[in-house]
Scaffold this motif. Structure first.
Motif, PDB file in Angstrom:
ATOM      1  N   CYS A  31       0.857  -1.189   0.000  1.00  0.00           N
ATOM      2  CA  CYS A  31       0.000   0.000   0.000  1.00  0.00           C
ATOM      3  C   CYS A  31       0.893   1.238   0.000  1.00  0.00           C
ATOM      4  O   CYS A  31       2.116   1.135  -0.055  1.00  0.00           O
ATOM      5  CB  CYS A  31      -0.890   0.028   1.245  1.00  0.00           C
ATOM      6  SG  CYS A  31      -1.956  -1.411   1.463  1.00  0.00           S
ATOM      7  N   ALA A  32       0.254   2.398   0.104  1.00  0.00           N
ATOM      8  CA  ALA A  32       1.005   3.650   0.163  1.00  0.00           C
ATOM      9  C   ALA A  32       1.495   3.962   1.564  1.00  0.00           C
ATOM     10  O   ALA A  32       2.152   4.975   1.774  1.00  0.00           O
ATOM     11  CB  ALA A  32       0.148   4.802  -0.367  1.00  0.00           C
ATOM     12  N   GLY A  33       1.183   3.121   2.527  1.00  0.00           N
ATOM     13  CA  GLY A  33       1.600   3.341   3.907  1.00  0.00           C
ATOM     14  C   GLY A  33       0.628   2.676   4.856  1.00  0.00           C
ATOM     15  O   GLY A  33      -0.387   2.102   4.437  1.00  0.00           O
ATOM     16  N   CYS A  82      -4.149  -5.336  13.760  1.00  0.00           N
ATOM     17  CA  CYS A  82      -3.165  -4.649  14.600  1.00  0.00           C
ATOM     18  C   CYS A  82      -2.350  -3.665  13.772  1.00  0.00           C
ATOM     19  O   CYS A  82      -1.714  -4.050  12.791  1.00  0.00           O
ATOM     20  CB  CYS A  82      -2.241  -5.677  15.254  1.00  0.00           C
ATOM     21  SG  CYS A  82      -1.011  -4.971  16.366  1.00  0.00           S
ATOM     22  N   ASP A  83      -2.388  -2.402  14.171  1.00  0.00           N
ATOM     23  CA  ASP A  83      -1.505  -1.401  13.601  1.00  0.00           C
ATOM     24  C   ASP A  83      -0.173  -1.520  14.342  1.00  0.00           C
ATOM     25  O   ASP A  83      -0.042  -1.117  15.493  1.00  0.00           O
ATOM     26  CB  ASP A  83      -2.113  -0.009  13.792  1.00  0.00           C
ATOM     27  CG  ASP A  83      -1.209   1.107  13.297  1.00  0.00           C
ATOM     28  OD1 ASP A  83      -0.102   0.821  12.810  1.00  0.00           O
ATOM     29  OD2 ASP A  83      -1.605   2.285  13.413  1.00  0.00           O
ATOM     30  N   VAL A 122       5.274   4.139   1.263  1.00  0.00           N
ATOM     31  CA  VAL A 122       5.161   2.701   1.010  1.00  0.00           C
ATOM     32  C   VAL A 122       4.850   2.014   2.331  1.00  0.00           C
ATOM     33  O   VAL A 122       5.395   2.361   3.377  1.00  0.00           O
ATOM     34  CB  VAL A 122       6.470   2.112   0.434  1.00  0.00           C
ATOM     35  CG1 VAL A 122       6.282   0.641   0.076  1.00  0.00           C
ATOM     36  CG2 VAL A 122       6.929   2.889  -0.780  1.00  0.00           C
ATOM     37  N   GLY A 123       3.960   1.054   2.291  1.00  0.00           N
ATOM     38  CA  GLY A 123       3.624   0.283   3.481  1.00  0.00           C
ATOM     39  C   GLY A 123       2.995  -1.030   3.074  1.00  0.00           C
ATOM     40  O   GLY A 123       2.976  -1.380   1.887  1.00  0.00           O
ATOM     41  N   ALA A 124       2.479  -1.744   4.058  1.00  0.00           N
ATOM     42  CA  ALA A 124       1.886  -3.047   3.752  1.00  0.00           C
ATOM     43  C   ALA A 124       0.783  -3.385   4.733  1.00  0.00           C
ATOM     44  O   ALA A 124       0.841  -3.008   5.908  1.00  0.00           O
ATOM     45  CB  ALA A 124       2.948  -4.142   3.778  1.00  0.00           C
ATOM     46  N   LEU A 174      -2.123  -7.151   9.829  1.00  0.00           N
ATOM     47  CA  LEU A 174      -1.078  -6.338  10.438  1.00  0.00           C
ATOM     48  C   LEU A 174      -0.682  -5.237   9.471  1.00  0.00           C
ATOM     49  O   LEU A 174      -0.403  -5.510   8.300  1.00  0.00           O
ATOM     50  CB  LEU A 174       0.137  -7.210  10.755  1.00  0.00           C
ATOM     51  CG  LEU A 174       1.232  -6.578  11.597  1.00  0.00           C
ATOM     52  CD1 LEU A 174       0.886  -6.700  13.077  1.00  0.00           C
ATOM     53  CD2 LEU A 174       2.580  -7.265  11.325  1.00  0.00           C
ATOM     54  N   ALA A 175      -0.621  -3.999   9.968  1.00  0.00           N
ATOM     55  CA  ALA A 175      -0.263  -2.862   9.122  1.00  0.00           C
ATOM     56  C   ALA A 175       1.018  -2.213   9.618  1.00  0.00           C
ATOM     57  O   ALA A 175       1.225  -2.066  10.828  1.00  0.00           O
ATOM     58  CB  ALA A 175      -1.397  -1.832   9.123  1.00  0.00           C
TER      59      ALA A 175
END
Length: 386
Positions: free
Chosen positions: A68-70, A176-177, A210-212, A197-198
């Motif tokens: 993802c974008a973050g 969970c963040d 950028v993230g996941a 999970l983020a």
């Protein structure tokens, strides 16, 4: 005078080794990772490697990584994506009172839209989730429980294994963040039984943007996309992939997996020295949150009689932050600290110091000296405690 950056919880500096891993992609790679020709296949191979590296950091399957974008987008995808398929019989969301805005506001938006019921669980004075209160809210109508691993303002850790057990006990998913915890302390999705999970690249010395969202096959199968288009990322996140940023994310994850244990010990010693030095040089210094259960890099400190915004402005070139949020020109006290039982005045006196990979002993000493000097100056001007 040298600049001192102690705001790693906001964004960590880019590791030169991550930049080095990204440069060949930026300089020489062309093509869309979804294309079937050789250029696309090369891009897709880079993404595949990064997917494995990101998954390894949190002990998950690479097939469960959705780029993802973050973390903000990942949290939106988790909550709104689940709400899209929720049944009327199971449409309640349970979150903690100290969640990141991307969780709290997504949940509230769903509630206001009439698409989900919402319960907000309180925290203890120490800043961690009240498990008894959580249990009182749980029933068979709960679709998802969303509780962060570690708080960005205080660094306080939540009992996420217990939260997962309670959520699964009523058939709910656990989201969970983990943005602040990943790369600073070990985290295994498998051992903790986390469904979704983020986390973000820029908190582990990767590139911002950028993230996941990492999930189990069952949990990802329950999601509906929030962004529609070409059906990228298992159909959950459409849009051409940021291959250079993702390659950097993978490199950052790999470095964190290799080095975080040793790094955490070093940073924790610096954090402890910072707190000890400030307490030795000043009266009226208090730690917010349970010091025995927090991230190794974070200290949220209240300086009695000192406005936090004034302190932040007067310790330049040391960069720290307050827990306040500016909205429409109005500064509000930290809702995290208020949820922990601090008064508005106490919340306005609180500053977050967050250290990281490139923090040095000399920078810690400079931060102590600058902070002590600034606190004394402000107290002299305002008549605060001496």
């Amino acid at each position: 005078m040298n600049e001192v950056y102690l705001d790693y919880n906001a964004s960590a500096p880019l590791d030169p080794r991550v930049a080095e891993a990204m440069m060949p992609v930026l300089a020489h790679c062309v093509g869309n990772a979804s294309s079937a020709h050789r250029f696309g296949r090369r891009q897709a191979a880079l993404v595949g490697t990064a997917r494995q590296q990101v998954a390894a950091l949190v002990d998950a399957s690479s097939s469960g990584v959705v780029f993802c974008a973050g973390a903000t987008e990942a949290n939106n995808l988790a909550l709104i994506g689940l709400a899209e398929e929720a049944s009327p019989e199971r449409n309640r969301i349970v979150i903690s009172a100290v969640e990141h805005a991307s969780v709290a506001e997504s949940a509230r938006w769903l509630h206001v839209q009439g698409r989900a019921k919402l319960d907000v669980v309180g925290v203890t004075r120490g800043g961690y989730l009240d498990l008894d209160e959580l249990e009182s809210y749980l029933g068979t109508d709960v679709a998802v429980v969303s509780v962060m691993a570690a708080n960005s303002e205080t660094g306080v850790l939540n009992p996420i294994a217990d939260v997962a057990d309670l959520a699964h006990g009523v058939g709910a998913l656990f989201h969970c963040d983990a943005t602040q915890m990943v790369g600073r302390l070990p985290l295994s999705m498998t051992e903790l039984d986390v469904d979704l999970l983020a986390f973000s690249s820029h908190k582990i010395c990767g590139l911002a943007g950028v993230g996941a969202l990492v999930g189990t096959r069952h949990a990802l199968g329950r999601l509906q996309p929030v962004i529609h288009g070409g059906g990228h990322e298992r159909g959950l996140r459409s849009g051409s992939l940021n291959v250079a940023g993702i390659a950097g994310f993978g490199a950052a994850a790999s470095l964190a997996l290799q080095e975080s244990a040793q790094e955490s010990v070093r940073v924790e010693a610096f954090r402890n020295r910072l707190v000890e030095g400030l307490r030795a040089g000043l009266v009226g210094v208090y730690e917010n949150g349970d010091a025995a259960r927090r991230l190794p890099n974070t200290a949220n400190l209240r300086f009695a009689g000192v406005d936090a915004e004034a302190l932040v402005s007067n310790i330049d070139p040391v960069a720290v932050s307050t827990g306040s949020a500016c909205s429409s020109g109005t500064v509000e006290p930290s809702r995290v600290l208020l949820a922990m039982g601090l008064s508005q005045d106490e919340a306005f006196e609180s500053v977050r110091f967050s250290l990281g990979r490139f923090t040095t002993a000399g920078e810690v000493e400079l931060a102590i000296a600058q902070t002590v000097e600034a606190v004394e100056r402000i107290r002299d001007l305002t008549g605060g405690i001496g």
